[in-house]
Design a protein around this motif. Sequence first.
Motif, mmCIF file in Angstrom:
data_model
loop_
_atom_site.group_PDB
_atom_site.id
_atom_site.type_symbol
_atom_site.label_atom_id
_atom_site.label_comp_id
_atom_site.label_asym_id
_atom_site.label_seq_id
_atom_site.Cartn_x
_atom_site.Cartn_y
_atom_site.Cartn_z
ATOM 1 N N LYS A 66 0.786 -1.185 -0.003
ATOM 2 C CA LYS A 66 0.047 -0.048 0.025
ATOM 3 C C LYS A 66 0.833 1.174 -0.170
ATOM 4 C CE LYS A 66 -3.743 -2.327 2.477
ATOM 5 N NZ LYS A 66 -4.432 -2.476 3.726
ATOM 6 N N ARG A 73 1.747 3.444 2.951
ATOM 7 C CA ARG A 73 0.439 3.912 3.221
ATOM 8 C C ARG A 73 -0.294 3.233 4.196
ATOM 9 N NH1 ARG A 73 -2.865 6.443 -1.215
ATOM 10 N NH2 ARG A 73 -4.404 6.866 0.501
ATOM 11 N N CYS A 74 0.566 2.244 4.970
ATOM 12 C CA CYS A 74 0.083 1.381 6.135
ATOM 13 C C CYS A 74 1.304 0.900 6.913
ATOM 14 C CB CYS A 74 -0.685 0.255 5.704
ATOM 15 S SG CYS A 74 0.104 -1.052 5.094
ATOM 16 N N SER A 77 3.355 -2.028 5.275
ATOM 17 C CA SER A 77 4.028 -1.922 4.261
ATOM 18 C C SER A 77 5.196 -1.169 4.540
ATOM 19 C CB SER A 77 3.172 -1.056 3.243
ATOM 20 O OG SER A 77 2.074 -1.750 2.763
ATOM 21 N N ASP A 95 2.348 -0.721 -6.154
ATOM 22 C CA ASP A 95 1.148 0.079 -5.276
ATOM 23 C C ASP A 95 -0.242 -0.492 -5.687
ATOM 24 O OD1 ASP A 95 -0.481 1.622 -3.725
ATOM 25 O OD2 ASP A 95 0.400 3.710 -4.729
ATOM 26 N N LEU A 97 -2.754 0.394 -3.992
ATOM 27 C CA LEU A 97 -3.962 1.168 -3.890
ATOM 28 C C LEU A 97 -4.359 2.007 -5.120
ATOM 29 C CD1 LEU A 97 -2.936 2.579 -0.425
ATOM 30 C CD2 LEU A 97 -4.717 1.029 -0.999
ATOM 31 N N GLU A 100 -7.215 -1.212 -7.998
ATOM 32 C CA GLU A 100 -7.876 -2.160 -7.171
ATOM 33 C C GLU A 100 -8.055 -3.681 -7.852
ATOM 34 O OE1 GLU A 100 -10.101 -4.030 -4.156
ATOM 35 O OE2 GLU A 100 -9.454 -1.986 -4.189
ATOM 36 N N ARG A 103 -4.874 -5.270 -6.676
ATOM 37 C CA ARG A 103 -4.896 -5.410 -5.228
ATOM 38 C C ARG A 103 -5.521 -6.695 -5.060
ATOM 39 N NH1 ARG A 103 -7.494 -1.528 -0.846
ATOM 40 N NH2 ARG A 103 -6.925 -2.699 1.048
ATOM 41 N N ILE A 115 -2.039 -7.410 2.633
ATOM 42 C CA ILE A 115 -1.043 -6.721 1.764
ATOM 43 C C ILE A 115 -0.113 -6.099 2.863
ATOM 44 C CG2 ILE A 115 -0.620 -4.785 0.196
ATOM 45 C CD1 ILE A 115 -2.014 -7.015 -1.168
#
Length: 167
Positions: A66, A73-74, A77, A95, A97, A100, A103, A115
Amino acid sequence: MNRICQSLLRQSYRNPGGFTAGASASASMPGVLSRFFAADAVTGEAVDKATLDKLVRTNKVVVFMKGNPQAPRCGFSNAVVQIMRMHGVQYDAHDVLANESLRQGVKDYTDWPTIPQVFIDGEFVGGCDILLQMHQSGDLIEELKKVGIVSELLKAEESKKEDEKAK
């Protein structure tokens, strides 16, 4: 698990050669490069197995995460990024994000629900928890060796031993 990740991240922030907010990978650790791909040239259509096969073989180490290595972004990650930086691993980051279908596609591809996901030499290794365990046990150094990557942590340890012998 969360405390372990936080502990790992705190240690890496104290490391002067580690990641600092806003710095690129090459600036924070010279010689370490990561390529990240926002949409991976994959449209909104479902991502098929052949496409994912190709993506996981683009480099010796590939991470689906992410965000990107410069801006995870998390927390999970971010922990994977920090582990890769500590070992000085060049890797491709995708990435999820930004797309979708990518993902969901990677989750279906590995039958792993979370993830980030890490691949070494085209083989699925696991997520943050497994990579962290491998890092702590030294197994990650061995796995990287198998694909021709010498960990910066191993180089530092060997250098330290050589310095002690010279004294």
